[in-house]
Design a protein around this motif. Structure first.
Motif, PDB file in Angstrom:
ATOM      1  N   PRO A 236       0.607  -1.368  -0.041  1.00 25.39           N
ATOM      2  CA  PRO A 236       0.091  -0.032  -0.030  1.00 25.39           C
ATOM      3  C   PRO A 236       0.724   1.190   0.016  1.00 25.39           C
ATOM      4  O   PRO A 236       0.493   2.184  -0.477  1.00 25.39           O
ATOM      5  N   MET A 237       2.079   1.161   0.670  1.00 29.70           N
ATOM      6  CA  MET A 237       2.969   2.360   0.881  1.00 29.70           C
ATOM      7  C   MET A 237       3.485   2.847  -0.551  1.00 29.70           C
ATOM      8  O   MET A 237       3.241   3.950  -1.107  1.00 29.70           O
ATOM      9  N   LEU A 238       4.051   1.898  -1.404  1.00 31.85           N
ATOM     10  CA  LEU A 238       4.720   1.986  -2.888  1.00 31.85           C
ATOM     11  C   LEU A 238       3.470   2.514  -3.534  1.00 31.85           C
ATOM     12  O   LEU A 238       3.682   3.075  -4.520  1.00 31.85           O
ATOM     13  N   PHE A 240       0.833   4.173  -3.070  1.00 30.57           N
ATOM     14  CA  PHE A 240       0.424   5.550  -2.938  1.00 30.57           C
ATOM     15  C   PHE A 240       1.658   6.475  -3.194  1.00 30.57           C
ATOM     16  O   PHE A 240       1.339   7.455  -3.724  1.00 30.57           O
ATOM     17  N   MET A 249       5.122  10.226  -2.358  1.00 36.14           N
ATOM     18  CA  MET A 249       4.125  10.074  -1.310  1.00 36.14           C
ATOM     19  C   MET A 249       4.281  11.319  -0.391  1.00 36.14           C
ATOM     20  O   MET A 249       3.030  11.870  -0.027  1.00 36.14           O
ATOM     21  N   LEU A 253       0.520  12.830   0.128  1.00 29.78           N
ATOM     22  CA  LEU A 253       0.102  13.495   1.610  1.00 29.78           C
ATOM     23  C   LEU A 253      -0.370  14.934   1.674  1.00 29.78           C
ATOM     24  O   LEU A 253      -1.347  15.287   2.018  1.00 29.78           O
ATOM     25  N   ALA A 269      -9.995   8.106  10.204  1.00 24.25           N
ATOM     26  CA  ALA A 269      -8.491   8.114   9.720  1.00 24.25           C
ATOM     27  C   ALA A 269      -7.882   8.894  11.007  1.00 24.25           C
ATOM     28  O   ALA A 269      -8.430   9.649  11.785  1.00 24.25           O
ATOM     29  N   PRO A 270      -6.457   8.718  11.047  1.00 18.87           N
ATOM     30  CA  PRO A 270      -5.805   9.131  12.018  1.00 18.87           C
ATOM     31  C   PRO A 270      -5.453  10.592  11.708  1.00 18.87           C
ATOM     32  O   PRO A 270      -5.685  11.059  10.623  1.00 18.87           O
ATOM     33  N   LEU A 276       3.296  12.219  11.750  1.00 24.32           N
ATOM     34  CA  LEU A 276       2.900  11.217  10.834  1.00 24.32           C
ATOM     35  C   LEU A 276       3.238  11.333   9.318  1.00 24.32           C
ATOM     36  O   LEU A 276       3.627  10.354   8.828  1.00 24.32           O
ATOM     37  N   SER A 279       6.885  10.614   9.200  1.00 26.18           N
ATOM     38  CA  SER A 279       7.168   8.950   9.144  1.00 26.18           C
ATOM     39  C   SER A 279       6.989   8.358   8.053  1.00 26.18           C
ATOM     40  O   SER A 279       7.456   7.472   7.547  1.00 26.18           O
ATOM     41  N   VAL A 280       5.609   8.664   7.102  1.00 21.49           N
ATOM     42  CA  VAL A 280       5.099   7.963   6.183  1.00 21.49           C
ATOM     43  C   VAL A 280       6.122   8.392   4.903  1.00 21.49           C
ATOM     44  O   VAL A 280       6.521   7.218   4.105  1.00 21.49           O
ATOM     45  N   GLY A 283       9.662   6.679   5.514  1.00 20.02           N
ATOM     46  CA  GLY A 283       9.491   5.045   5.715  1.00 20.02           C
ATOM     47  C   GLY A 283       9.241   4.664   4.399  1.00 20.02           C
ATOM     48  O   GLY A 283       9.541   3.559   4.035  1.00 20.02           O
ATOM     49  N   ASP A 286      12.336   4.589   2.649  1.00 19.86           N
ATOM     50  CA  ASP A 286      13.167   3.348   2.832  1.00 19.86           C
ATOM     51  C   ASP A 286      12.556   2.154   2.160  1.00 19.86           C
ATOM     52  O   ASP A 286      13.224   1.178   1.621  1.00 19.86           O
ATOM     53  N   ALA A 287      11.211   2.128   2.123  1.00 16.39           N
ATOM     54  CA  ALA A 287      10.620   0.727   1.301  1.00 16.39           C
ATOM     55  C   ALA A 287      11.009   0.842  -0.211  1.00 16.39           C
ATOM     56  O   ALA A 287      11.249  -0.010  -0.832  1.00 16.39           O
TER      57      ALA A 287
END
Lengths: 318, 318
Positions: A236-238, A240, A249, A253, A269-270, A276, A279-280, A283, A286-287
């Protein structure tokens, strides 16, 4: 501290519980050339287990068997102590009931030589609560596979409060050595990672069925012909990261963050705090592991073509 | 009632908005042999669009091009009326802002011949709210693709309150004719189906990052080496159908239903009423389409082996 077998010297594995998950582990370990000793209290456990191994074998053979691997290296016993005697590692895969797991892990712990690591296939309980009745909690660890364990690479490894750090590391090293994709978690979270994500999707799906918004067939079609195709290789991260265009990303965001508040799904939703967001973004970089957006787009397209073709899903022409 | 072009006689398509999604549609339609007329207000729209088509072309060529298909069949114009003139179908893919969509759809509607269907790529808005300012709301319909639209088969089709049923049917038939996997929804639900499911998973993932429970890289690894591999061919319903053992979804819900109440994910579970249980069981049987559990297990294993191999994910030996 212990005379634990080195992760690459393991030869014999005890599998406690031989249902769909335990039997899947048995098949996987057999295919990788291990001697496996299985225990299960069901009267028909052995024929069921051998049938499961037989059904799994063609797929395992196609992926490549270790030298000397074979179903003949499986012993099924009705005595727990006999199953764990001589084992270098124990994998517990009993039904998902906390009381049962707690009692069984204490029983396994009582009859298994002190130096042997005991992993649990639990799909959601933490080892802290499961090890409550076991004397040597330090060598009890969660090693959660996915169904079918003989084909899905993922294993989530996480200790409880009493688990020794060395035991977590040994388990991760051993499972990686046998070809598993291991995620070591720092903290106990109910459902670990993948099951929490899968469960969020599943609950939203159940809400949709309950409200007459979609049928189960529509739900499955929407995944297998849609995002599910990408999720076989980009998470899901890659996904988006690529949805945001060249800005990735961060752009996603910063520009689409507000749509997080849209009433899609029933899960709140947070708050998208700066922390955040950072971090996303970090991160996700990194991914991406050095792959640029353009690299990832090329990779995505190449893999989508491969997956579509191998699944016979090439869209028809006009 | 109208002189609408038959779905299999469409020759010219207007694509309004030529970003990542609109450009993806352009590439897809070109590969299927259509003449495409694109409009986008950005000054650099044409070079960006031609670059996108060029990048998509190798994948499309590998899947097979229609006779006469080629990037030379693309015309880019700065006049909206010029783009839609002579089009048999219009696909709108503007940025996801309600005001903008509403204004643009009204503009498109004003200059497009009455018999032409206008589909919107919106990823979440309903046509009822988007068509508010358009004169002929009956021919406006949602046709929501997934990124990249030139490779992902799914398109969700759903009308608004004013959309004619015949327009919904025409759009589904046309898109199926060009090789898309179409889901026709009976009612407007924010986010439709796949995006709601994807968004539930995404929100849970964001919560996990926010709480330090998992990193983005762990989240992606947990999906691509875990359930994501299955989701390329079996959706969440068939996945759980197989998790229940020989009893399938009925056994799964009857035995594991209570674990729905476990505190996995932050999304509250729906109450598992008899009615919901029956809808899920019956609907899953529909999704299985006559395949027994044993059939599905064989299919799963064969496809997992194929997907693992094509993605280079064959677990290493011991």
């Amino acid at each position: 501290m212990t005379d634990r077998t080195a992760p690459d010297r393991v030869r014999t594995i005890a599998c406690v519980g031989a249902g769909v998950i335990g039997g899947g582990w048995v098949a996987y370990f057999l295919a990788h050339g291990f001697r496996v000793r299985a225990w299960d209290p069901a009267p028909d456990a052995e024929p069921r287990l051998r049938t499961l191994v037989e059904a799994a074998w063609p797929a395992l053979a196609e992926l490549g068997l270790a030298t000397g691997a074979g179903p003949e290296n499986l012993t099924v016993t009705r005595e727990l102590a006999e199953a764990v005697a001589g084992a270098d590692y124990v994998q517990e895969s009993a039904p998902e009931q906390l009381d049962l797991k707690r009692r069984l892990l204490a029983d396994i712990d009582a009859v298994t030589p002190e130096h042997v690591v005991i992993g649990s296939s639990t799909s959601g309980y933490g080892m802290t609560e499961m090890a409550a009745d076991a004397a040597s909690g330090h060598r009890l660890v969660v090693a959660h596979p996915f169904n079918p364990p003989y084909l899905i690479p993922l294993v989530e490894v996480v200790g409880g409060e009493r688990t020794a750090e060395a035991v977590v590391m040994w388990t991760a090293e051993f499972l990686r050595h046998v070809g598993k994709s291991v995620i070591v978690m720092d903290q106990e979270v109910p459902g670990f990672i993948a099951n929490r994500l899968q469960e969020a999707l599943w609950r939203e799906a159940l809400h949709m069925v309950a409200n007459g918004e979609a049928t189960p067939a529509q739900i499955d079609a929407s995944i297998i012909d849609g995002p599910g195709l990408r999720w076989a290789f980009h998470g899901p991260m890659l996904t988006f990261h690529l949805a945001g265009g060249p800005g990735g990303m961060a752009q996603m965001l910063d520009h689409f963050g507000p749509s997080l508040l849209s009433p899609w799904t029933r899960l709140d939703a947070p708050e998208l705090t700066q922390e955040l967001r950072d971090s996303v973004v970090t991160g996700t970089e990194d991914a991406a592991a050095g792959r640029s957006i353009a690299d990832l787009v090329r990779e995505r397209d190449r893999r989508l073509v491969d997956v579509l073709r191998v699944l016979g899903k090439v869209p028809g022409g006009s």
